[in-house]
Design an enzyme around this catalytic site. Sequence first.
Site, mmCIF file in Angstrom:
data_model
loop_
_atom_site.group_PDB
_atom_site.id
_atom_site.type_symbol
_atom_site.label_atom_id
_atom_site.label_comp_id
_atom_site.label_asym_id
_atom_site.label_seq_id
_atom_site.Cartn_x
_atom_site.Cartn_y
_atom_site.Cartn_z
ATOM 1 N N HIS A 13 0.918 -1.039 0.128
ATOM 2 C CA HIS A 13 -0.146 -0.061 0.012
ATOM 3 C C HIS A 13 0.874 1.154 -0.050
ATOM 4 O O HIS A 13 1.535 1.662 1.228
ATOM 5 C CB HIS A 13 -0.874 0.148 1.111
ATOM 6 C CG HIS A 13 -1.738 1.057 1.316
ATOM 7 N ND1 HIS A 13 -3.381 0.923 1.604
ATOM 8 C CD2 HIS A 13 -1.587 2.305 0.966
ATOM 9 C CE1 HIS A 13 -3.793 2.083 1.534
ATOM 10 N NE2 HIS A 13 -2.955 3.175 1.258
ATOM 11 N N LYS A 99 -9.280 -0.674 -6.151
ATOM 12 C CA LYS A 99 -9.204 0.294 -4.811
ATOM 13 C C LYS A 99 -10.671 0.851 -4.713
ATOM 14 O O LYS A 99 -11.142 1.614 -5.490
ATOM 15 C CB LYS A 99 -8.235 1.317 -4.681
ATOM 16 C CG LYS A 99 -8.212 2.090 -3.313
ATOM 17 C CD LYS A 99 -7.739 1.187 -2.221
ATOM 18 C CE LYS A 99 -8.003 1.827 -0.942
ATOM 19 N NZ LYS A 99 -6.657 2.702 -0.543
ATOM 20 N N HIS A 136 -10.623 0.858 1.527
ATOM 21 C CA HIS A 136 -10.286 1.806 2.573
ATOM 22 C C HIS A 136 -11.567 1.653 3.490
ATOM 23 O O HIS A 136 -12.897 1.925 3.177
ATOM 24 C CB HIS A 136 -10.188 3.037 2.156
ATOM 25 C CG HIS A 136 -9.992 4.497 2.881
ATOM 26 N ND1 HIS A 136 -8.895 4.916 3.218
ATOM 27 C CD2 HIS A 136 -10.913 4.740 4.073
ATOM 28 C CE1 HIS A 136 -9.003 5.729 4.200
ATOM 29 N NE2 HIS A 136 -10.317 5.588 4.801
ATOM 30 N N ASP A 247 1.281 2.532 3.778
ATOM 31 C CA ASP A 247 0.657 3.567 3.508
ATOM 32 C C ASP A 247 1.512 5.002 3.559
ATOM 33 O O ASP A 247 0.911 5.997 4.079
ATOM 34 C CB ASP A 247 -0.647 3.786 4.421
ATOM 35 C CG ASP A 247 -1.688 4.840 4.082
ATOM 36 O OD1 ASP A 247 -1.656 5.319 3.132
ATOM 37 O OD2 ASP A 247 -2.583 4.968 4.813
#
Length: 346
Positions: A13, A99, A136, A247
């Site tokens: 990610h 995503k 998410h 992330d």
Amino acid sequence: MKTLTIRQPDDWHLHLRDGSVLQAVAEHSAAHFARAIIMPNLVPPVVTTRDAAAYRERILAALSEGSAFTPLMTLYLTESSCADDIEAGFRSGLIKAVKLYPAGATTNSQSGVRNIEAVYPVLERMAKIGLPLCVHGEVTDPAVDIFDREAVFIERVLQPLRRRLPELRIVMEHVTTKDGVDFALSQDENVGATITTHHLIINRNAILAGGIRPHYYCLPVAKRESHRLALRAAAISGEGRFFLGTDSAPHLDPLKECACGCAGVFNAPNTMACLAHVFEEEGALDRLEAFTSLNGPAFYRLPPNEKRITLRRYDEPLEMERKVSVGDEAITVFDPMFPIHWKVED
């Protein structure tokens, strides 16, 4: 002096952004990671296979000559996404995941999904062909407290999705709660979960106690200490469904240090050093390789990297890179609030 040699890690990610920021940050990921799942939330977003191919070329152009780094491309799911285009991208080998951003949940998510029912035809196609959905996992209902949005997403969206499409392969991205860990553990092999470097290190006090610290603000926001400890237990467990997704999300400092700052932590330069510290602290250095280098490829049905890297522990604390320059501006690097003793050897 201690050393640890592991297969080269991957980042499942990663935000590389575009333009001058991409040029400034790409090498920091390529220095340590062989591959990375690249987030598609640009402006405009990476919606089609053609968009992804063009973005991949820009990433490769930002790398140093001879770099072996492989960007693994994703598509941004919208309510008008084309299942045929997504399948064609997957069949070509370019697209590794799609995503799902709930509209308004995070940076550049305005084009995301407002009604999950609208994308079920695409999700059904993805389930059929085996293409993972990266999620998410936060609701955007303003009535839900920001610290509860992950748990409520699991209840309202993820559980019904799993019941309706159990064959759909799902990555719960950047889990931040015990609720997320427990849900992942309760599911079959079609569910995996990424954990970030910073969520293993900070809790919400880092953002709020003693003054606002914008460089620790990210989405999903860091939670209370009990959740951080649950994430650590999951990461060091060796359990195959948990793997690293940094992330790493760079923003120029003026966009962080303002009245309404952007969400994102830029941890690419020091992630492996920070993780070695965490796993050493937990007495689990022997499981660092599983978390960073083995579990992710297994979920994505890719071979692990053959190349090895060596981490070396120094007795004296090492100097940490604090800023990455972007023209006349800068991006602040994540500060783990502990001395760094580990380094990836060149």
